[in-house]
Design an enzyme around this catalytic site. Structure first.
Site, short mmCIF file in Angstrom:
data_model
loop_
_atom_site.label_atom_id
_atom_site.label_comp_id
_atom_site.label_asym_id
_atom_site.label_seq_id
_atom_site.Cartn_x
_atom_site.Cartn_y
_atom_site.Cartn_z
N SER A 274 0.84 -1.20 0.00
CA SER A 274 0.00 0.00 0.00
C SER A 274 0.87 1.24 0.00
CB SER A 274 -0.85 -0.04 1.28
OG SER A 274 -1.41 1.22 1.53
N TYR B 172 -2.47 -1.70 10.98
CA TYR B 172 -2.67 -2.12 9.59
C TYR B 172 -1.48 -1.71 8.72
CZ TYR B 172 -4.01 -1.71 4.73
OH TYR B 172 -3.98 -1.79 3.35
N LYS C 92 1.70 -3.96 6.59
CA LYS C 92 2.16 -3.84 5.20
C LYS C 92 3.68 -3.61 5.17
CE LYS C 92 -1.70 -4.73 3.35
NZ LYS C 92 -1.86 -6.04 2.73
C1 WQD Z 1 -9.76 9.23 0.96
C2 WQD Z 1 -9.96 10.71 1.23
C3 WQD Z 1 -10.38 11.25 3.52
C4 WQD Z 1 -14.25 9.32 3.89
C5 WQD Z 1 -7.14 4.13 3.06
C6 WQD Z 1 -6.03 3.35 3.71
C7 WQD Z 1 -5.02 2.93 2.70
C8 WQD Z 1 -5.64 2.17 1.57
C9 WQD Z 1 -6.88 2.83 1.04
C10 WQD Z 1 -6.65 0.00 2.23
C11 WQD Z 1 -9.26 11.20 2.49
C12 WQD Z 1 -11.57 11.61 2.68
C13 WQD Z 1 -13.05 9.79 3.39
C14 WQD Z 1 -15.26 10.24 4.25
C15 WQD Z 1 -13.82 12.04 3.55
N1 WQD Z 1 -5.68 0.78 1.83
N2 WQD Z 1 -12.83 11.14 3.23
N3 WQD Z 1 -15.02 11.56 4.06
O1 WQD Z 1 -7.45 7.13 3.91
O2 WQD Z 1 -6.55 7.59 1.59
O3 WQD Z 1 -6.60 5.29 2.45
O4 WQD Z 1 -7.72 3.30 2.09
O5 WQD Z 1 -7.13 -0.93 2.21
O6 WQD Z 1 -4.02 2.20 3.31
O7 WQD Z 1 -5.42 4.16 4.69
O8 WQD Z 1 -8.73 6.39 1.83
O9 WQD Z 1 -11.06 6.44 1.06
O10 WQD Z 1 -10.60 6.52 3.55
O11 WQD Z 1 -10.06 8.50 2.14
O12 WQD Z 1 -13.64 13.25 3.42
O13 WQD Z 1 -16.34 9.88 4.73
O14 WQD Z 1 -11.35 10.96 1.45
O15 WQD Z 1 -10.17 12.21 4.53
O16 WQD Z 1 -8.81 12.48 2.23
P1 WQD Z 1 -7.31 6.71 2.52
P2 WQD Z 1 -10.20 6.90 2.17
#
Ligand code: WQD
Length: 340
Positions: A125, A150, A154
């Protein structure tokens, strides 16, 4: 090639099974169905118009793959997806995450040694880069301390594989560092099944649009980015699936024991831009409001995908709008099935 896919009933695993079959490979699926549904591999079979064995097996049990390999026969490669992946849950249940994600990776390597299986693709990741000093981030960027158990699994998984490759002639490993996988199979037959309230942005968007959630909270609008919201590199799950097929084909022909590739589009997109892409792709207006920052969020990250493009000849084929339209179609499939 004959490829064993652990976690094959999951989001990325199921799309990869489909891509492997479509590109002429033989597959078997291993999953314990702790966070996946039995109908998903069945749908992959329908889409591919071919069947494959599904083993209900927990790869984090020592020796679990013996029965699988004995039953299925020769294996040319393993794609190891089986893992727990909820960042917040990993903070609350660290031992479960370390046990599940690390013992399963050890078990995969044990079976590879025992049955002389040469090729492994491991799901890593972009989280291993933490907050990168330079953007776009390439594979040579220094790895940083993880923000969650988590994330540590990785980092540790990558390290375990580097050490194993160093000691074991014949083992070839490809680490794929995914950016943010989104979207679904274009026909809306398979996709991501979010358990409970989704943590990730796109499932939250589609659940809000369909009326399961009242509104999307945009976490933070005071970041140092053009519109104040966080920037990520969103990659269509079908493009990501193709990257796994390309990685395996490369491994089988290469003498390189360890290769590392970013899998992203190279384009950073803010949360507000993602919302606009959803609205453009679907014609649905999304209710959202700004909320405080979410702890642990990196301000901005996007990939330099030059290495995977030049070495594997892979490139993303789907746009953000494609991904949003496909994720939306999948959410509609789920809604229809809930009613029926
Ligand atoms: C994306 C953006 C949030 C939800 C995570 C894991 C990573 C990977 C993918 C997993 C961010 C914003 C989100 C919401 C929002 N692997 N957001 N409102 O955090 O980049 O990555 O998932 O299996 O290891 O950490 O992805 O989709 O959670 O967030 O504003 O309700 O959307 O703050 O900027 P992230 P995400």
């Amino acid at each position: 090639m004959r490829i064993l896919v652990t976690g094959g009933a999951g989001f990325i695993g199921s799309h990869t099974l489909l891509a492997l079959i479509e590109q002429g490979h033989e597959v078997a699926c291993v999953d314990n169905f702790s966070n996946a549904e039995r109908f998903i591999p069945q749908r992959v079979m329908e889409l591919a118009q071919s069947s494959f064995p599904v083993f209900e097996t927990d790869v984090s049990t020592w020796g679990a793959l013996d029965a699988v390999v004995k039953q299925w026969g020769k294996v040319d490669g393993i794609i190891h997806f089986a893992a727990l992946k909820a960042v917040g849950e990993s903070v609350a249940q660290p031992l479960q995450y370390y046990h599940n994600n690390l013992v399963s990776l050890l078990e995969v390597q044990r079976a590879m040694q025992e049955y002389q299986i040469p090729n492994l693709v491991f799901s890593s990741s972009c989280t291993v880069y933490g907050t990168p000093k330079q953007l776009p981030v390439n594979e040579l960027a220094p790895l940083q301390e993880a923000e969650s158990p988590y994330g540590w699994t990785k980092r540790m998984g990558e390290q375990m594989l580097k050490d194993a490759v160093g000691a074991n002639n014949g083992l070839k490993v490809c680490l794929l560092r995914y950016f943010n996988p989104i979207g679904a199979q274009p026909g809306g037959r398979i996709g991501e099944l979010a358990k409970g309230v989704p943590n990730n942005l796109v499932p939250f968007i589609t659940q809000t649009a369909i009326g399961l959630r009242q509104e999307l909270k945009v976490f933070g609008n005071d970041y140092d980015t053009p519109d104040g919201t966080c920037i990520r590199d969103y990659i269509h799950v079908c493009d990501l699936a193709d990257a796994h097929v390309a990685a395996l084909e490369y491994l089988s022909q290469s003498s390189e024991p360890l290769s590392v590739f970013n899998v992203g589009t190279g384009k950073g997109m803010s949360v507000l831009e993602a919302i606009s892409a959803f609205e453009r792709a679907t014609g649905v207006k999304l209710p959202y409001r700004f909320a405080p920052r979410r702890s642990g969020d990196v301000e901005k990250i996007w990939a330099d995908p030059a290495k995977i493009m030049s070495t594997l000849g892979w490139k993303p084929k789907h746009s953000m709008e494609d991904a949003m339209r496909d994720a939306w179609r999948w959410e509609q499939t789920l809604a229809t099935e809930r009613k029926g």
